[in-house]
Design an enzyme around this catalytic site. Structure first.
Site, PDB file in Angstrom:
ATOM      1  N   HIS A 176       1.140  -1.336  -0.112  1.00 23.68           N
ATOM      2  CA  HIS A 176       0.114  -0.027   0.228  1.00 23.68           C
ATOM      3  C   HIS A 176       1.093   0.992  -0.218  1.00 23.68           C
ATOM      4  O   HIS A 176       0.616   2.328  -1.278  1.00 23.68           O
ATOM      5  CB  HIS A 176      -1.256  -0.244   1.032  1.00 23.68           C
ATOM      6  CG  HIS A 176      -1.842   1.350   1.051  1.00 23.68           C
ATOM      7  ND1 HIS A 176      -3.065   1.221   1.130  1.00 23.68           N
ATOM      8  CD2 HIS A 176      -1.110   2.469   2.058  1.00 23.68           C
ATOM      9  CE1 HIS A 176      -3.509   3.304   1.600  1.00 23.68           C
ATOM     10  NE2 HIS A 176      -2.235   3.317   1.821  1.00 23.68           N
ATOM     11  N   GLU A 177       2.149   1.331   1.110  1.00 19.72           N
ATOM     12  CA  GLU A 177       2.594   2.437   1.121  1.00 19.72           C
ATOM     13  C   GLU A 177       3.358   2.841  -0.102  1.00 19.72           C
ATOM     14  O   GLU A 177       3.921   3.696  -0.381  1.00 19.72           O
ATOM     15  CB  GLU A 177       3.468   2.449   2.341  1.00 19.72           C
ATOM     16  CG  GLU A 177       2.534   2.499   3.970  1.00 19.72           C
ATOM     17  CD  GLU A 177       1.760   3.857   4.017  1.00 19.72           C
ATOM     18  OE1 GLU A 177       2.192   4.919   2.668  1.00 19.72           O
ATOM     19  OE2 GLU A 177       0.817   4.132   4.118  1.00 19.72           O
ATOM     20  N   HIS A 231       1.657   4.281  -3.025  1.00 23.33           N
ATOM     21  CA  HIS A 231       1.558   5.504  -2.748  1.00 23.33           C
ATOM     22  C   HIS A 231       2.913   6.393  -3.652  1.00 23.33           C
ATOM     23  O   HIS A 231       2.952   7.383  -4.689  1.00 23.33           O
ATOM     24  CB  HIS A 231       1.649   6.976  -1.705  1.00 23.33           C
ATOM     25  CG  HIS A 231       0.054   5.815  -0.436  1.00 23.33           C
ATOM     26  ND1 HIS A 231      -0.583   6.455  -1.240  1.00 23.33           N
ATOM     27  CD2 HIS A 231       0.352   5.677   0.414  1.00 23.33           C
ATOM     28  CE1 HIS A 231      -1.725   6.710  -0.755  1.00 23.33           C
ATOM     29  NE2 HIS A 231      -1.422   5.948   0.543  1.00 23.33           N
ATOM     30  N   TYR A 283      -3.844  14.843  -3.158  1.00 15.81           N
ATOM     31  CA  TYR A 283      -4.259  14.384  -1.669  1.00 15.81           C
ATOM     32  C   TYR A 283      -5.451  14.871  -1.102  1.00 15.81           C
ATOM     33  O   TYR A 283      -5.279  15.096   0.627  1.00 15.81           O
ATOM     34  CB  TYR A 283      -2.954  13.940  -0.783  1.00 15.81           C
ATOM     35  CG  TYR A 283      -3.432  12.957  -0.113  1.00 15.81           C
ATOM     36  CD1 TYR A 283      -3.354  11.362  -0.009  1.00 15.81           C
ATOM     37  CD2 TYR A 283      -2.972  13.164   1.606  1.00 15.81           C
ATOM     38  CE1 TYR A 283      -3.473  10.247   0.606  1.00 15.81           C
ATOM     39  CE2 TYR A 283      -3.015  12.113   2.358  1.00 15.81           C
ATOM     40  CZ  TYR A 283      -3.574  10.733   2.136  1.00 15.81           C
ATOM     41  OH  TYR A 283      -3.637  10.116   2.905  1.00 15.81           O
ATOM     42  N   GLU A 309      -5.795   7.027  -1.817  1.00 17.16           N
ATOM     43  CA  GLU A 309      -5.956   5.729  -0.904  1.00 17.16           C
ATOM     44  C   GLU A 309      -6.245   4.905  -1.726  1.00 17.16           C
ATOM     45  O   GLU A 309      -6.019   3.617  -1.550  1.00 17.16           O
ATOM     46  CB  GLU A 309      -7.224   6.397   0.095  1.00 17.16           C
ATOM     47  CG  GLU A 309      -6.049   7.144   1.114  1.00 17.16           C
ATOM     48  CD  GLU A 309      -4.618   6.544   1.808  1.00 17.16           C
ATOM     49  OE1 GLU A 309      -4.434   5.145   1.876  1.00 17.16           O
ATOM     50  OE2 GLU A 309      -3.204   7.041   1.909  1.00 17.16           O
ATOM     51  N   ASP A 341      -9.395  14.736   7.473  1.00 14.35           N
ATOM     52  CA  ASP A 341      -8.410  13.152   6.887  1.00 14.35           C
ATOM     53  C   ASP A 341      -9.142  13.997   5.231  1.00 14.35           C
ATOM     54  O   ASP A 341      -8.860  13.285   4.772  1.00 14.35           O
ATOM     55  CB  ASP A 341      -9.162  12.764   7.484  1.00 14.35           C
ATOM     56  CG  ASP A 341      -8.496  10.905   6.521  1.00 14.35           C
ATOM     57  OD1 ASP A 341      -7.656  11.576   5.612  1.00 14.35           O
ATOM     58  OD2 ASP A 341      -9.087  10.537   6.269  1.00 14.35           O
ATOM     59  N   HIS A 364      -9.374   8.070   3.470  1.00 23.72           N
ATOM     60  CA  HIS A 364      -9.103   7.380   4.296  1.00 23.72           C
ATOM     61  C   HIS A 364     -10.304   6.568   4.240  1.00 23.72           C
ATOM     62  O   HIS A 364     -10.389   5.679   4.393  1.00 23.72           O
ATOM     63  CB  HIS A 364      -8.493   7.088   5.442  1.00 23.72           C
ATOM     64  CG  HIS A 364      -7.021   7.393   5.584  1.00 23.72           C
ATOM     65  ND1 HIS A 364      -6.373   8.577   5.217  1.00 23.72           N
ATOM     66  CD2 HIS A 364      -5.958   6.549   5.481  1.00 23.72           C
ATOM     67  CE1 HIS A 364      -5.191   8.185   5.611  1.00 23.72           C
ATOM     68  NE2 HIS A 364      -5.301   7.227   5.041  1.00 23.72           N
TER      69      HIS A 364
END
Length: 362
Positions: free
Chosen positions: A171-172, A175, A186, A195, A269, A274
């Site tokens: 996932h990271e 990005h 974002y 995300e 957020d 998210h």
């Protein structure tokens, strides 16, 4: 679509954590004070807005770019990056399990993007993959800071060591792929797409490494991360059933919607990036399971085509992304099952078709 389109550079990195702000706030309430994780994440987001990605050395062209170049650092429970270098590509396994898990997770991510999509590392040119483990003191998060993966150990009660989840690593790092390609803003729906794309490929990386079909996969993000003090929770998010990943006295109720009917309007957020990511997440799950087989082969290929095809605007909304995936399915596979699955999936989540309420186009 041509997946070799030149990346949009210089890209602006975004500080992206796997544990979202609404959960970090719940942790602060549980501990009775502002936890270091919350203060740190606010500082990092400010820092990442002020710098851009420059000076990174890409991989060598040709054969060298077809193999990962991984380096693992140990922050030794401080918040200084990158920390002490403790493991390089080709080294024997470490006595530190966190180092070995980080090394393996970086490799699993590199392998999926290379073998399935022909992408050489996250920048497409063999970018070295760096990671830091043992970041901070009982740090309850993992993040991509625009240059490297960083893992906290968790506090051992609410969260476990963040290197244990391959999908979190994927996932990271995804990005980073988004940073080098569509570079989605974002914020709001484009941030939720950012995300969601990371969740999609994080799940695909886990499925690929385990040899799982769409039917066999659990479609959970961050399974096994929740610690022993969490009584009712199985993961951070569920792509199969957004809103059901946890319902716990400490974490609260999973706020993710599965359809546009329950779209959350919030200033928190970054506009709910998210939270509302559950909608495109669910669309991918519906399409992938309708097609069956290996999710990375058809549904995943369509998502990759759109992410790297050069037509996805930085401020794209859900409806924009849906239209591009439907067009990409037709371009690659024709008017067959893939196109039909995408049309139906986006309609089912209310982004397109008669179930849409118009929010996605705003």
């Amino acid at each position: 679509m041509d997946s070799t389109v030149t990346p949009r550079t210089p890209a602006t990195p975004v500080f992206c954590t796997i544990v979202p702000p609404h959960l970090i706030s719940r942790l602060a309430e549980h501990h009775g004070h502002v936890v270091p994780t919350l203060e740190h994440d606010d500082r990092q987001r400010t820092r990442r807005r002020e710098i851009t990605l420059e000076g990174r050395t890409p991989g060598e062209p040709g054969e060298a770019a077809d193999k990962p170049r991984r380096t693992i650092y140990d922050a030794e429970h401080r918040e200084d990056l990158p920390g002490k270098k403790v493991h390089a590509e080709g080294d024997e396994p470490s006595a530190d399990a966190s180092v070995n898990r980080a090394h393996a997770g970086l490799g699993a991510t590199f392998e999926l993007f290379l073998k399935i999509y022909g992408r050489r590392s996250i920048d497409g040119a063999g970018l070295p993959l760096d990671a830091t483990v043992h970041y901070g003191e009982k740090y309850d998060n993992a993040f991509w800071d625009g240059e490297r993966m960083v893992f906290g150990d968790g506090d051992g009660q609410l969260f476990n060591d963040f290197t244990i989840a391959t999908d979190v690593i994927g996932h990271e790092l995804t990005h980073g792929v988004t940073q080098y390609t569509a570079n989605l803003d974002y914020l709001g729906q484009s941030g939720a797409l950012n995300e969601s794309i990371s969740d999609v490929f994080g799940s695909l990386i886990k499925q690929y490494s385990l040899g799982q079909s769409a039917e066999e996969a659990d479609w959970l993000i961050g399974k096994d991360l929740l610690g022993p003090d969490i009584d009712s929770g199985q993961a951070l998010r569920s792509m199969k059933a957004p809103g059901t990943a946890y319902d716990d006295d400490v974490l609260g109720k999973d706020p993710q919607p599965a359809t546009m009917k329950d779209f959350v309007t919030t200033e928190d957020d970054n506009g709910g990036v998210h939270i509302n990511s559950g909608i495109p997440n669910h669309a991918f799950y519906l399409a992938a399971t309708a097609l069956g087989g290996n999710a990375w082969e058809r549904a995943g290929q369509v998502w990759y085509d759109v992410l790297t095809g050069g037509e996805l605007a930085k401020d794209a909304q859900f409806a924009d992304f849906a239209a591009l995936t439907i067009a990409a399915a037709r371009a690659r596979f024709g008017d067959g099952a893939e196109h039909e699955a995408l049309v139906k999936a986006w309609s089912q989540v209310g982004v397109t078709g008669k179930e849409a309420d118009g929010t996605a186009a705003e």
